[in-house]
Design a protein around this motif. Sequence first.
Motif, PDB file in Angstrom:
ATOM      1  N   LEU A 163       0.827  -1.224   0.127  1.00 19.48           N
ATOM      2  CA  LEU A 163       0.051  -0.154   0.062  1.00 19.48           C
ATOM      3  C   LEU A 163       0.760   1.300   0.103  1.00 19.48           C
ATOM      4  CD1 LEU A 163      -2.655  -1.270   2.721  1.00 19.48           C
ATOM      5  CD2 LEU A 163      -2.664  -1.213   0.115  1.00 19.48           C
ATOM      6  N   PRO A 164       0.439   2.427  -0.399  1.00 16.23           N
ATOM      7  CA  PRO A 164       1.097   3.629  -0.362  1.00 16.23           C
ATOM      8  C   PRO A 164       1.180   4.021   1.090  1.00 16.23           C
ATOM      9  CG  PRO A 164      -0.822   3.694  -2.007  1.00 16.23           C
ATOM     10  CD  PRO A 164      -0.839   2.538  -1.291  1.00 16.23           C
ATOM     11  N   GLN A 165       2.464   4.725   1.302  1.00 17.15           N
ATOM     12  CA  GLN A 165       2.847   5.104   2.647  1.00 17.15           C
ATOM     13  C   GLN A 165       1.949   6.121   3.140  1.00 17.15           C
ATOM     14  OE1 GLN A 165       6.866   6.555   2.460  1.00 17.15           O
ATOM     15  NE2 GLN A 165       7.790   4.461   2.575  1.00 17.15           N
ATOM     16  N   SER A 166       1.339   6.755   2.220  1.00 19.78           N
ATOM     17  CA  SER A 166       0.220   7.742   2.524  1.00 19.78           C
ATOM     18  C   SER A 166      -1.018   7.180   3.169  1.00 19.78           C
ATOM     19  CB  SER A 166      -0.174   8.851   1.398  1.00 19.78           C
ATOM     20  OG  SER A 166      -0.552   8.065   0.217  1.00 19.78           O
ATOM     21  N   TRP A 167      -1.629   5.971   2.989  1.00 23.15           N
ATOM     22  CA  TRP A 167      -2.522   5.340   3.643  1.00 23.15           C
ATOM     23  C   TRP A 167      -2.622   5.127   4.861  1.00 23.15           C
ATOM     24  CZ3 TRP A 167      -5.476   1.390  -0.277  1.00 23.15           C
ATOM     25  CH2 TRP A 167      -5.799   2.293  -1.552  1.00 23.15           C
ATOM     26  N   ARG A 168      -3.163   5.819   5.548  1.00 25.01           N
ATOM     27  CA  ARG A 168      -3.375   5.410   7.143  1.00 25.01           C
ATOM     28  C   ARG A 168      -4.627   4.782   7.643  1.00 25.01           C
ATOM     29  NH1 ARG A 168      -4.070   9.922  11.819  1.00 25.01           N
ATOM     30  NH2 ARG A 168      -3.404   8.734  13.833  1.00 25.01           N
ATOM     31  N   LEU A 169      -4.270   3.706   8.128  1.00 24.21           N
ATOM     32  CA  LEU A 169      -5.200   2.611   8.502  1.00 24.21           C
ATOM     33  C   LEU A 169      -6.234   3.198   9.906  1.00 24.21           C
ATOM     34  CD1 LEU A 169      -6.557  -0.130   8.065  1.00 24.21           C
ATOM     35  CD2 LEU A 169      -4.942  -1.270  10.021  1.00 24.21           C
ATOM     36  N   ARG A 170      -7.333   3.259   9.521  1.00 26.23           N
ATOM     37  CA  ARG A 170      -8.400   3.904  10.505  1.00 26.23           C
ATOM     38  C   ARG A 170      -9.289   2.788  11.244  1.00 26.23           C
ATOM     39  NH1 ARG A 170      -6.044   6.290  12.517  1.00 26.23           N
ATOM     40  NH2 ARG A 170      -7.554   7.648  13.377  1.00 26.23           N
ATOM     41  N   ALA A 171      -9.505   1.519  10.314  1.00 29.81           N
ATOM     42  CA  ALA A 171     -10.502   0.441  11.162  1.00 29.81           C
ATOM     43  C   ALA A 171     -10.439  -0.673  10.473  1.00 29.81           C
ATOM     44  CB  ALA A 171     -11.964   1.362  11.267  1.00 29.81           C
ATOM     45  N   GLN A 172     -10.961  -1.504  10.991  1.00 26.94           N
ATOM     46  CA  GLN A 172     -11.073  -2.871  10.144  1.00 26.94           C
ATOM     47  C   GLN A 172     -12.732  -3.546  10.638  1.00 26.94           C
ATOM     48  OE1 GLN A 172      -8.566  -3.115  13.111  1.00 26.94           O
ATOM     49  NE2 GLN A 172      -7.538  -1.331  11.725  1.00 26.94           N
ATOM     50  N   ALA A 173     -13.279  -4.057   9.469  1.00 30.28           N
ATOM     51  CA  ALA A 173     -14.547  -4.316   9.532  1.00 30.28           C
ATOM     52  C   ALA A 173     -14.991  -5.667   9.140  1.00 30.28           C
ATOM     53  CB  ALA A 173     -15.572  -3.360   8.975  1.00 30.28           C
ATOM     54  N   PRO A 174     -14.861  -6.635   9.925  1.00 28.95           N
ATOM     55  CA  PRO A 174     -15.127  -8.002   9.518  1.00 28.95           C
ATOM     56  C   PRO A 174     -16.789  -8.052   9.278  1.00 28.95           C
ATOM     57  CG  PRO A 174     -14.885  -8.186  11.770  1.00 28.95           C
ATOM     58  CD  PRO A 174     -14.690  -6.677  11.587  1.00 28.95           C
ATOM     59  N   PHE A 175     -17.124  -8.823   8.252  1.00 25.64           N
ATOM     60  CA  PHE A 175     -18.657  -8.881   8.065  1.00 25.64           C
ATOM     61  C   PHE A 175     -19.034 -10.245   7.562  1.00 25.64           C
ATOM     62  CE2 PHE A 175     -16.563  -7.480   3.813  1.00 25.64           C
ATOM     63  CZ  PHE A 175     -17.054  -8.241   3.090  1.00 25.64           C
ATOM     64  N   GLY A 176     -20.289 -10.730   7.322  1.00 28.64           N
ATOM     65  CA  GLY A 176     -20.541 -12.014   6.833  1.00 28.64           C
ATOM     66  C   GLY A 176     -22.244 -12.099   7.620  1.00 28.64           C
ATOM     67  N   SER A 177     -22.554 -13.277   7.261  1.00 29.41           N
ATOM     68  CA  SER A 177     -23.913 -13.754   7.709  1.00 29.41           C
ATOM     69  C   SER A 177     -24.232 -13.570   9.130  1.00 29.41           C
ATOM     70  CB  SER A 177     -24.373 -15.044   7.226  1.00 29.41           C
ATOM     71  OG  SER A 177     -23.489 -15.949   7.636  1.00 29.41           O
ATOM     72  N   ILE A 178     -25.318 -13.175   9.705  1.00 33.58           N
ATOM     73  CA  ILE A 178     -25.810 -13.016  10.796  1.00 33.58           C
ATOM     74  C   ILE A 178     -26.061 -14.392  11.568  1.00 33.58           C
ATOM     75  CG2 ILE A 178     -26.927 -11.775  12.890  1.00 33.58           C
ATOM     76  CD1 ILE A 178     -27.350  -9.627  10.520  1.00 33.58           C
ATOM     77  N   GLU A 179     -25.008 -14.855  12.407  1.00 36.03           N
ATOM     78  CA  GLU A 179     -25.197 -16.289  13.050  1.00 36.03           C
ATOM     79  C   GLU A 179     -26.040 -16.208  14.309  1.00 36.03           C
ATOM     80  OE1 GLU A 179     -24.719 -19.063  11.274  1.00 36.03           O
ATOM     81  OE2 GLU A 179     -24.268 -17.582   9.721  1.00 36.03           O
ATOM     82  N   ALA A 180     -25.847 -15.286  15.047  1.00 40.70           N
ATOM     83  CA  ALA A 180     -26.743 -14.902  16.313  1.00 40.70           C
ATOM     84  C   ALA A 180     -27.086 -13.234  16.444  1.00 40.70           C
ATOM     85  CB  ALA A 180     -25.783 -15.183  17.612  1.00 40.70           C
ATOM     86  N   PRO A 181     -27.878 -12.752  16.888  1.00 41.90           N
ATOM     87  CA  PRO A 181     -28.506 -11.483  16.980  1.00 41.90           C
ATOM     88  C   PRO A 181     -27.561 -10.660  18.019  1.00 41.90           C
ATOM     89  CG  PRO A 181     -30.230 -12.818  17.967  1.00 41.90           C
ATOM     90  CD  PRO A 181     -29.285 -13.670  17.423  1.00 41.90           C
ATOM     91  N   ALA A 182     -27.362  -9.332  17.845  1.00 37.96           N
ATOM     92  CA  ALA A 182     -26.951  -8.555  18.878  1.00 37.96           C
ATOM     93  C   ALA A 182     -27.698  -8.582  20.226  1.00 37.96           C
ATOM     94  CB  ALA A 182     -26.696  -7.072  18.240  1.00 37.96           C
ATOM     95  N   GLY A 183     -27.189  -8.128  21.054  1.00 40.03           N
ATOM     96  CA  GLY A 183     -27.943  -8.100  22.469  1.00 40.03           C
ATOM     97  C   GLY A 183     -28.478  -6.803  22.506  1.00 40.03           C
ATOM     98  N   GLU A 184     -29.417  -6.609  23.600  1.00 40.20           N
ATOM     99  CA  GLU A 184     -29.877  -5.449  23.918  1.00 40.20           C
ATOM    100  C   GLU A 184     -29.122  -4.171  24.020  1.00 40.20           C
ATOM    101  OE1 GLU A 184     -33.136  -4.989  24.265  1.00 40.20           O
ATOM    102  OE2 GLU A 184     -33.430  -6.878  23.643  1.00 40.20           O
ATOM    103  N   LYS A 185     -29.450  -3.190  23.377  1.00 41.23           N
ATOM    104  CA  LYS A 185     -28.887  -2.052  23.520  1.00 41.23           C
ATOM    105  C   LYS A 185     -29.338  -0.630  24.152  1.00 41.23           C
ATOM    106  CE  LYS A 185     -26.673   1.234  20.030  1.00 41.23           C
ATOM    107  NZ  LYS A 185     -26.497   1.664  18.558  1.00 41.23           N
ATOM    108  N   GLY A 186     -28.736  -0.260  25.297  1.00 43.93           N
ATOM    109  CA  GLY A 186     -29.206   0.692  26.200  1.00 43.93           C
ATOM    110  C   GLY A 186     -28.914   2.200  25.317  1.00 43.93           C
TER     111      GLY A 186
END
Length: 200
Positions: free
Chosen positions: A164-187
């Motif tokens: 990758l170019p040196q100027s590209w600064r990594l900010r986040a990583q996002a794994p994705f796929g099918s939802i095998e279990a739902p998220a928990g309750e959110k307050g």
Amino acid sequence: MSEFLKLQTTRRSIYALGKNVPFSTSALIELIERAITQTPSAFNSQTSRAVLLFGQESKDFWRHLTASALEKIMPADAFEQTKEKLAGFAAGIGTILFFEDQDVITTLEEKYPRYAENFKLWSEQSHGIALYATWLALAERGIGMSVQHYNPLVDVQVAEKYALPQSWRLRAQAPFGSIEAPAGEKGFMDRAERFKVFGD
């Protein structure tokens, strides 16, 4: 409730990921690229960049590259639990690595000195919008995602592995796929603690 607000409610951090996604890799690439391309940015600077990992590349990112970096700095007993967490990310169909191009920011700082101190902040805002737009686009199709931040721990390895170019600064990583279990309750915080309204 509007369709957009329903989609916002649907979007959650999904950690139980799988590969049961009824879309081709090419369709997913098009979806993710479109979401990022249409993201607004200050001065239309388009600072966001992305590396899309599928199949073995995504697995290797979590099980080898990230795991190796963490193993060097963590106690052995704590690392075992972390390794299980990474295996969960690797179980998805892919991973998006989000970057911001620092060369574009520097050019804008030089071209518009009056606003120079703001361009890094505006870049971060654009990154957040690009990430959220992608998250919503995937959620709309029933695909789960979460956002991780193992940067800057893995920055050098990622840049070297994918040339990758040196100027590209990594900010986040996002794994994705099918939802095998739902998220928990959110307050949610009390509205009075978050919002102030004035006027008619």
